[in-house]
Design a protein around this motif. Sequence first.
Motif, PDB file in Angstrom:
ATOM      1  N   GLN A 145       2.715  -4.888   7.154  1.00  0.00           N
ATOM      2  CA  GLN A 145       2.327  -3.979   6.516  1.00  0.00           C
ATOM      3  C   GLN A 145       1.943  -3.366   6.969  1.00  0.00           C
ATOM      4  O   GLN A 145       1.835  -2.149   6.866  1.00  0.00           O
ATOM      5  N   PRO A 146       3.833  -2.071   7.939  1.00  0.00           N
ATOM      6  CA  PRO A 146       3.793  -1.567   8.630  1.00  0.00           C
ATOM      7  C   PRO A 146       3.414   0.124   8.003  1.00  0.00           C
ATOM      8  O   PRO A 146       4.246  -0.359   6.695  1.00  0.00           O
ATOM      9  N   ARG A 180       0.887  -1.067  -0.180  1.00  0.00           N
ATOM     10  CA  ARG A 180      -0.065   0.056   0.102  1.00  0.00           C
ATOM     11  C   ARG A 180       1.003   1.172  -0.084  1.00  0.00           C
ATOM     12  O   ARG A 180       1.876   1.240   0.706  1.00  0.00           O
ATOM     13  N   THR A 181       0.327   2.112  -0.207  1.00  0.00           N
ATOM     14  CA  THR A 181       1.153   3.230  -0.476  1.00  0.00           C
ATOM     15  C   THR A 181       1.106   4.343   0.819  1.00  0.00           C
ATOM     16  O   THR A 181       0.228   4.442   1.512  1.00  0.00           O
ATOM     17  N   GLY A 182       2.150   4.495   1.133  1.00  0.00           N
ATOM     18  CA  GLY A 182       3.100   4.823   2.112  1.00  0.00           C
ATOM     19  C   GLY A 182       3.359   3.585   3.304  1.00  0.00           C
ATOM     20  O   GLY A 182       4.084   3.759   4.104  1.00  0.00           O
ATOM     21  N   CYS A 183       3.372   2.259   3.115  1.00  0.00           N
ATOM     22  CA  CYS A 183       3.401   1.235   3.246  1.00  0.00           C
ATOM     23  C   CYS A 183       4.270   0.157   2.951  1.00  0.00           C
ATOM     24  O   CYS A 183       4.792   0.776   1.725  1.00  0.00           O
ATOM     25  N   PRO A 203      -5.535   2.729  10.391  1.00  0.00           N
ATOM     26  CA  PRO A 203      -5.199   1.180  12.198  1.00  0.00           C
ATOM     27  C   PRO A 203      -4.651   0.027  11.292  1.00  0.00           C
ATOM     28  O   PRO A 203      -4.316  -0.357  10.472  1.00  0.00           O
ATOM     29  N   TRP A 204      -4.059  -0.293  12.962  1.00  0.00           N
ATOM     30  CA  TRP A 204      -3.203  -1.468  12.662  1.00  0.00           C
ATOM     31  C   TRP A 204      -4.211  -2.609  11.358  1.00  0.00           C
ATOM     32  O   TRP A 204      -2.550  -3.202  11.592  1.00  0.00           O
ATOM     33  N   SER A 205      -5.445  -2.700  12.077  1.00  0.00           N
ATOM     34  CA  SER A 205      -5.549  -3.949  11.505  1.00  0.00           C
ATOM     35  C   SER A 205      -5.677  -4.118  10.092  1.00  0.00           C
ATOM     36  O   SER A 205      -5.375  -4.981   8.945  1.00  0.00           O
ATOM     37  N   GLU A 206      -5.444  -3.013   8.966  1.00  0.00           N
ATOM     38  CA  GLU A 206      -4.842  -2.778   7.874  1.00  0.00           C
ATOM     39  C   GLU A 206      -3.285  -3.156   7.405  1.00  0.00           C
ATOM     40  O   GLU A 206      -2.768  -2.777   6.239  1.00  0.00           O
TER      41      GLU A 206
END
Length: 293
Positions: A238-239, A217-220, A246-249
Amino acid sequence: MTTAAPETGTREAERPPGTRAPHPARPHRTTTRLALPLLLALLALPLAAALHQGRPAPYGDRLTVHAPSATTDAERRKQALQKEGREPAPHKKSREPALQKEGRAVVAYDTDSGRPRWTYTREGRRPLAVLPAPGHAFTLWDDGLVTDTERRTGSAVRWHRAIPAGADWLRTPGARGGAGVLRLLDREAAMLAVVTPRRITAYRTVDGDLRWVLPARTGCAFRPARAVRHGSALLLAQPCSDPDIPWSEQVLAVDDLGRLVPGRTPLGNALPGGATAAAGAGKALGKVVAHPR
């Protein structure tokens, strides 16, 4: 006394006026014309063979299969006892060798004798990680190349696949020496995931065919070393830099078919209709690129 005229003179006298004497027969040259190219071809064979042998192996590969050692006295006695029925015979199919990363080589050791079965090196390269699987020896190299070697006998390197910009990233401290980059996606070792911060790339192990790609993901960014298996799914961290996410994503679940999301079987490997992923992976799914949510 009359002297007889020479034979040639007689023939000259018998030749009709205005005709020439026949030329002597010339040697036939067809055999010579055919023999010369054949001789040149035979002379060129050793040169061609030498040039072929002198070519460097693709990717700098050097795969050495070690000859089995001579049977020891203890092994002979064991075989004699087995023939007499005094000791159960071992399974006919030998066990797969254990894999070790030793310096610049990957070495496969026989689990019974401890002797090396085969050694795999690449010129100027160093293995960073080795992942054993049934029938496969997956290796990550310091230049960002991933290889698959036939594990039992070391008869061939099946395929080579390059990680985009892999060499540069693997030199950074964040790569942690390639920890967690190679991940199996199913128990049958039919699919292999190559995890880097920017993407997850999945290959079919039998031929190295690229099946799907999942960008971060962008930014991750993915953390290859931070992964755990839950049933048939692989959970990957994927921090993200955005604190509002949210942490779930920031945790993704994948299996051999790609990302597990609502709408397909969550945290499982079965396809709608009861078919298994292994049976359906080669059907109408084809190659896909999964887009981040």
